[in-house]
Design a protein around this motif. Structure first.
Motif, PDB file in Angstrom:
ATOM      1  N   THR A   1       0.824  -1.207   0.000  1.00 37.91           N
ATOM      2  CA  THR A   1       0.000   0.000   0.000  1.00 37.91           C
ATOM      3  C   THR A   1       0.856   1.254   0.000  1.00 37.91           C
ATOM      4  O   THR A   1       0.585   2.205  -0.739  1.00 37.91           O
TER       5      THR A   1
ATOM      6  N   THR B   1      -2.292  -4.695 -10.072  1.00 32.77           N
ATOM      7  CA  THR B   1      -3.467  -4.716  -9.181  1.00 32.77           C
ATOM      8  C   THR B   1      -4.281  -3.432  -9.357  1.00 32.77           C
ATOM      9  O   THR B   1      -5.511  -3.471  -9.447  1.00 32.77           O
TER      10      THR B   1
ATOM     11  N   SER C   1      -8.166  -2.896 -11.005  1.00 29.70           N
ATOM     12  CA  SER C   1      -9.225  -2.241 -10.228  1.00 29.70           C
ATOM     13  C   SER C   1      -9.793  -1.014 -10.943  1.00 29.70           C
ATOM     14  O   SER C   1     -10.744  -0.402 -10.467  1.00 29.70           O
TER      15      SER C   1
ATOM     16  N   ARG D   1      -8.481   0.250  -0.027  1.00 28.92           N
ATOM     17  CA  ARG D   1      -9.253  -0.997  -0.092  1.00 28.92           C
ATOM     18  C   ARG D   1      -8.703  -1.928  -1.171  1.00 28.92           C
ATOM     19  O   ARG D   1      -8.679  -3.144  -0.983  1.00 28.92           O
TER      20      ARG D   1
ATOM     21  N   GLU E   1      -4.916  -2.773   0.344  1.00 33.97           N
ATOM     22  CA  GLU E   1      -4.797  -3.211   1.739  1.00 33.97           C
ATOM     23  C   GLU E   1      -5.916  -4.152   2.156  1.00 33.97           C
ATOM     24  O   GLU E   1      -5.747  -4.969   3.041  1.00 33.97           O
ATOM     25  N   GLY E   2      -7.089  -3.988   1.543  1.00 35.19           N
ATOM     26  CA  GLY E   2      -8.247  -4.762   1.971  1.00 35.19           C
ATOM     27  C   GLY E   2      -9.123  -3.902   2.865  1.00 35.19           C
ATOM     28  O   GLY E   2      -9.155  -2.678   2.716  1.00 35.19           O
ATOM     29  N   PRO E   3      -9.814  -4.520   3.823  1.00 38.25           N
ATOM     30  CA  PRO E   3     -10.715  -3.759   4.695  1.00 38.25           C
ATOM     31  C   PRO E   3     -10.018  -2.645   5.464  1.00 38.25           C
ATOM     32  O   PRO E   3      -8.876  -2.806   5.886  1.00 38.25           O
TER      33      PRO E   3
ATOM     34  N   SER F   1     -16.651  -3.991   9.508  1.00 35.08           N
ATOM     35  CA  SER F   1     -16.279  -3.629   8.141  1.00 35.08           C
ATOM     36  C   SER F   1     -17.519  -3.336   7.301  1.00 35.08           C
ATOM     37  O   SER F   1     -18.499  -4.079   7.336  1.00 35.08           O
TER      38      SER F   1
ATOM     39  N   ASN G   1     -17.479  -3.060   3.911  1.00 31.33           N
ATOM     40  CA  ASN G   1     -17.403  -3.779   2.629  1.00 31.33           C
ATOM     41  C   ASN G   1     -17.017  -5.249   2.751  1.00 31.33           C
ATOM     42  O   ASN G   1     -17.173  -6.005   1.802  1.00 31.33           O
ATOM     43  N   TYR G   2     -16.492  -5.644   3.893  1.00 34.57           N
ATOM     44  CA  TYR G   2     -16.015  -7.024   4.070  1.00 34.57           C
ATOM     45  C   TYR G   2     -16.560  -7.628   5.365  1.00 34.57           C
ATOM     46  O   TYR G   2     -15.874  -8.381   6.042  1.00 34.57           O
TER      47      TYR G   2
END
Length: 138
Positions: free
Chosen positions: A6, A47, A51, A80, A83-85, A93, A95-96
């Motif tokens: 990130t 990545t 996206s 997001r 890194e993800g959530p 979360s 979104n997750y």
């Protein structure tokens, strides 16, 4: 803690923000300017391309460039993707979401309530910052 993926992604996007609009930039140029391993950077940029944040052009004059105006790319979106959530617990979360295995009652869980506040405070910052007002190394 922010992952290197990130951190490097944000540095690379910041670099691209400062370049001429829609003009592809070589990975090697970004790698040198931001002191990031070229091989690792390739994975990160791919990545971001998948996206919809970046696009690329192959061949002579090729490279990566931003697909949207930097004012339209929220830092929260980048976080997001890489890194993800953003939330520190899956039960808060947005979104997750996942229910915590050990939780008896989410609504009364002090930890869940605290982490929801942390999430909201973090999102307030990340949702209101875009690439246009984010500059690494300046």
């Amino acid at each position: 803690m922010l992952s290197k993926k990130t951190k490097y992604g944000l540095k690379a996007l910041s670099y691209l923000t400062k370049q001429e609009k829609n003009v592809p930039v070589l990975i090697s140029d970004i790698s040198k300017a931001e002191n990031i391993s070229q091989k690792y950077l390739e994975s990160i940029l791919l990545t971001l391309k998948k996206s919809g944040i970046l696009s690329s052009k192959k061949g002579k004059g090729g490279g990566y460039y931003l697909l949207k105006d930097p004012k339209e790319i929220k830092i929260s979106t980048i976080m997001r993707v890489l890194e993800g959530p953003i939330a520190m617990l899956p039960c808060v979360s947005l979104n997750y979401y996942e229910k915590c295995d050990d939780c008896v009652n989410e609504e009364l869980c002090s930890l869940s309530i605290l982490m929801a506040e942390v999430r909201d405070s973090t999102l307030k910052i990340l949702e209101n910052k875009t690439l246009a007002n984010f500059h690494c190394g300046e």
